[in-house]
Design an enzyme around this catalytic site. Structure first.
Site, short mmCIF file in Angstrom:
data_model
loop_
_atom_site.label_atom_id
_atom_site.label_comp_id
_atom_site.label_asym_id
_atom_site.label_seq_id
_atom_site.Cartn_x
_atom_site.Cartn_y
_atom_site.Cartn_z
N GLY A 67 0.83 -1.20 0.00
CA GLY A 67 0.00 0.00 0.00
C GLY A 67 0.86 1.24 0.00
O GLY A 67 2.05 1.17 0.33
N CYS A 94 5.06 -6.41 1.60
CA CYS A 94 5.45 -5.00 1.63
C CYS A 94 4.77 -4.26 2.79
O CYS A 94 5.11 -4.50 3.94
CB CYS A 94 5.16 -4.36 0.26
SG CYS A 94 6.01 -2.80 0.05
N TYR A 95 3.77 -3.40 2.51
CA TYR A 95 3.07 -2.72 3.61
C TYR A 95 2.50 -3.76 4.58
O TYR A 95 2.56 -3.59 5.80
CB TYR A 95 1.95 -1.84 3.06
CG TYR A 95 1.21 -1.05 4.11
CD1 TYR A 95 1.66 0.22 4.49
CD2 TYR A 95 0.09 -1.56 4.74
CE1 TYR A 95 1.00 0.95 5.46
CE2 TYR A 95 -0.59 -0.83 5.71
CZ TYR A 95 -0.13 0.42 6.07
OH TYR A 95 -0.79 1.13 7.03
N HIS A 183 7.77 -8.08 -3.57
CA HIS A 183 6.48 -8.43 -4.19
C HIS A 183 6.60 -9.73 -4.99
O HIS A 183 7.04 -9.70 -6.14
CB HIS A 183 6.03 -7.30 -5.13
CG HIS A 183 5.65 -6.07 -4.39
ND1 HIS A 183 4.35 -5.81 -4.01
CD2 HIS A 183 6.39 -5.03 -3.95
CE1 HIS A 183 4.30 -4.66 -3.37
NE2 HIS A 183 5.52 -4.17 -3.31
N GLU A 185 4.33 -11.25 -6.40
CA GLU A 185 3.32 -11.25 -7.48
C GLU A 185 3.83 -10.57 -8.75
O GLU A 185 3.24 -10.74 -9.82
CB GLU A 185 2.03 -10.57 -7.00
CG GLU A 185 2.08 -9.06 -6.80
CD GLU A 185 2.67 -8.61 -5.46
OE1 GLU A 185 3.34 -9.42 -4.80
OE2 GLU A 185 2.47 -7.44 -5.08
N ASP A 242 -14.53 -6.17 -23.74
CA ASP A 242 -15.11 -6.21 -22.39
C ASP A 242 -16.63 -6.11 -22.43
O ASP A 242 -17.34 -6.90 -21.82
CB ASP A 242 -14.54 -5.08 -21.53
CG ASP A 242 -13.02 -5.03 -21.60
OD1 ASP A 242 -12.42 -6.10 -21.84
OD2 ASP A 242 -12.44 -3.94 -21.44
N LYS A 379 -8.04 -8.25 -18.67
CA LYS A 379 -8.41 -8.39 -20.08
C LYS A 379 -8.18 -9.81 -20.62
O LYS A 379 -9.01 -10.35 -21.31
CB LYS A 379 -7.59 -7.37 -20.88
CG LYS A 379 -7.86 -7.31 -22.33
CD LYS A 379 -9.08 -6.50 -22.67
CE LYS A 379 -8.84 -5.06 -22.86
NZ LYS A 379 -10.02 -4.25 -22.99
#
Ligand code: XMP
Length: 523
Positions: A67, A94-95, A183, A185, A242, A379
């Site tokens: 964050g 992280c945060y 991170h 991810e 979309d 997407k």
């Protein structure tokens, strides 16, 4: 259930998956996505959701995201300690990592320099940390932080540090709580996928049982319970992936209670309105083509500020839809193809507002309810669902096009004549990319018209023409992007053709900036 509202703040069915608490990171949805790629159900809740709701789906694990705030700042999002005191497995990133330390009596301080980007981390694994299974002792990771944990809580043990000596990883309670400063991810982090997989399967005991086909079933149930047996729905369609996927999905529930509304705001690309109407007819969806170009053009007259333009267009869209809803038998619902990057960048997950996506700038007095079944998907996931729904490939492969259309690509005076120039230049660029066989390999390619004129010479005569910019980017999910290295022949031929066939353009430039620091669209 996903999609019908931004954040489901109701108690949930047992999920057997992972709940991510969002502390406002730009990467929160990436965490969710990585987990789904590992076929585990995941959902995101805001950091301040009540513990009751967070735990009601009996998740097997909690992830605390990164964050933008500082845990030692006055307005810092907090963690309810009771949430992680029980048996549930927890991963702080992280945060989230700093917050666990802060909440349990450790100390967080502003670091001397902070760490940003690719950073080497060395692991010292004395306790056989499960998260490190198959991970080498030294790897490159993605860091993005200023604060650091300077003293661990009692009972915590460190198992990784970065080259600067900053704490990079620790665990508590025999590995039930794992905390990483970096991170996992983000693609740049080596072995990030392995670490997440270790967390899911070895630490939390999740099963890989979440499939996109299941998502479709759950989403159909969710839509069915929202719209009931009689509600009418209108869908704002652009012809893009979309909204098309959203329309086909919902039509499975509503049948002919769905009307697709194509609003031509005057900022469409060359021949686009005709092509969209044709394509929708082939999908057997009922479509209404509304030419609102005069209305939109006069609403944006004189506007040059990007956010003002976006907000004006967003609001006008809603007004047109409200009018159409009345004409379509009093539709109660407006179906939109909002996807997650739109939500993140509009600041709806607690992060910074990067740009207000048109479909999220909705007036408070809006008289129609929103249905957004693909709101939490990326997407590429939407495209895969489109394939499951048998939507033709050429529709699924269309490059993304922003809701405000050429209005955010035509900088400066937004007049019909300048939009026509941009339309022609853009059509030439896309034609050249298609004829070079490159269209399907590019995430997005388009032209921008700048509010800058420059001097040239044509047939011995001085010119003072418009400037067109070519932009082609590669991306996986529009959260980050890189400029595509187009073959020189394609660039050269495009530039020559634009200057010859669109004589108002006197200069063609190429945008080679990535995202970050730029965004994909110019406004
Ligand atoms: P940016 O410019 O934020 O764009 O890097 C990320 C992706 O989103 C598209 N985009 C939009 N899509 N409504 C949309 O439906 C919008 O207001 C909007 N703004 C940007 C953009 O084309 C890119 O694919």
């Amino acid at each position: 259930m996903w999609g019908v509202c931004p954040v489901t703040m109701q108690k949930k069915e047992k999920s057997g998956g992972i709940t991510i608490l969002d502390f406002g990171s730009q990467y929160t949805q990436l965490i969710a996505r990585r987990i789904r790629e590992l076929e585990v159900y995941s959902e995101i809740l805001p950091w301040n959701a009540s513990p009751d709701i967070i735990l009601s789906g009996e998740p097997k694990g909690l992830i605390l995201s990164g964050g933008p705030r500082s845990t030692i700042g006055p307005d810092a999002p907090r963690l309810d300690r009771s949430l992680i005191e029980g048996k549930i497995s927890v991963l702080g990133i992280c945060y989230g990592m700093q917050l666990i330390a802060h909440t349990h009596g450790g100390e967080v301080k502003k670091g001397r320099l902070g760490e940003y980007g690719r950073t080497k981390v060395v692991f010292k694994d004395g306790n056989g940390e499960k998260i490190l299974r198959g991970v080498p002792a030294s790897i490159d990771v993605w860091m993005s932080h200023w604060d650091e944990v300077s003293r661990l809580p009692d009972g915590a043990s460190a198992f990784g540090a970065s080259e600067s000596g900053a704490l990079a990883a620790y665990s508590m309670d025999g590995g039930r709580i794992t905390a990483l400063q970096f991170h996992p991810e983000v693609d740049t982090t080596e072995y990030g996928r392995e670490m997440l997989s270790n967390f899911l399967f070895d630490i939390c005991g999740c099963e890989p049982n979440w499939k996109l086909g299941d998502w479709v079933k759950r989403s159909l149930d969710s839509v069915a319970s929202a719209v009931g047996e009689t509600d009418r729905v209108i869908c704002g369609i652009s012809g893009g992936v979309d909204s098309t996927v959203a329309a086909v999905l919902v039509s499975k529930v509503t049948g002919d209670r769905l009307d697709c509304i194509f609003v031509d705001h005057g900022f469409m690309r060359k021949n686009e309105p005709e092509q969209v109407v044709e394509a929708y007819k082939k999908l057997n969806l009922r479509i209404r083509h509304v030419d609102a170009s005069e209305k939109f053009l006069s609403a944006v007259k004189g506007l040059t500020d990007p956010e003002e333009k976006r907000k004006t267009i967003g609001e006008l869209f809603v007004r047109v839809f409200e009018e159409e809803a009345r004409k379509c038998g009093g539709a109660k619902w407006l179906l939109q193809g909002t996807i997650y990057p739109d939500v993140i960048e509009s600041g709806f997950t607690g992060g910074d507002v990067i740009k207000s996506h048109h479909n999220l700038q909705l007036p408070d007095d809006m008289k129609i309810e929103l249905l957004e079944p693909v709101r939490e998907l990326f997407k590429d996931e939407v495209r895969r669902i489109g394939t499951l729904l048998d939507i033709p490939e050429e529709m699924l492969k269309r490059h993304p096009f922003p809701g405000p259309g050429l209005a955010v690509r035509c900088l400066g005076d937004l007049k019909r004549e300048r939009l026509d120039i941009l339309r022609e230049a853009d059509a030439i660029f896309i034609e050249e990319i298609k004829s070079a066989g490159l269209y399907d390999d590019i995430w997005q390619a388009f032209c921008v018209l700048l509010p800058v004129r420059s001097v040239g010479v044509a047939g011995d005569v001085r010119t003072y023409g418009e400037t067109a910019v070519l932009r082609a980017v590669a991306s996986r999910d529009a959260m980050t992007a890189e400029s595509v290295r187009l073959p020189w022949e394609v660039i050269d031929k495009t530039a020559k053709r634009i200057c010859q066939e669109v004589p108002q353009v006197g200069r063609v430039a190429m945008d080679v900036t990535g995202k970050p620091p730029a965004t994909i669209e110019w406004e």
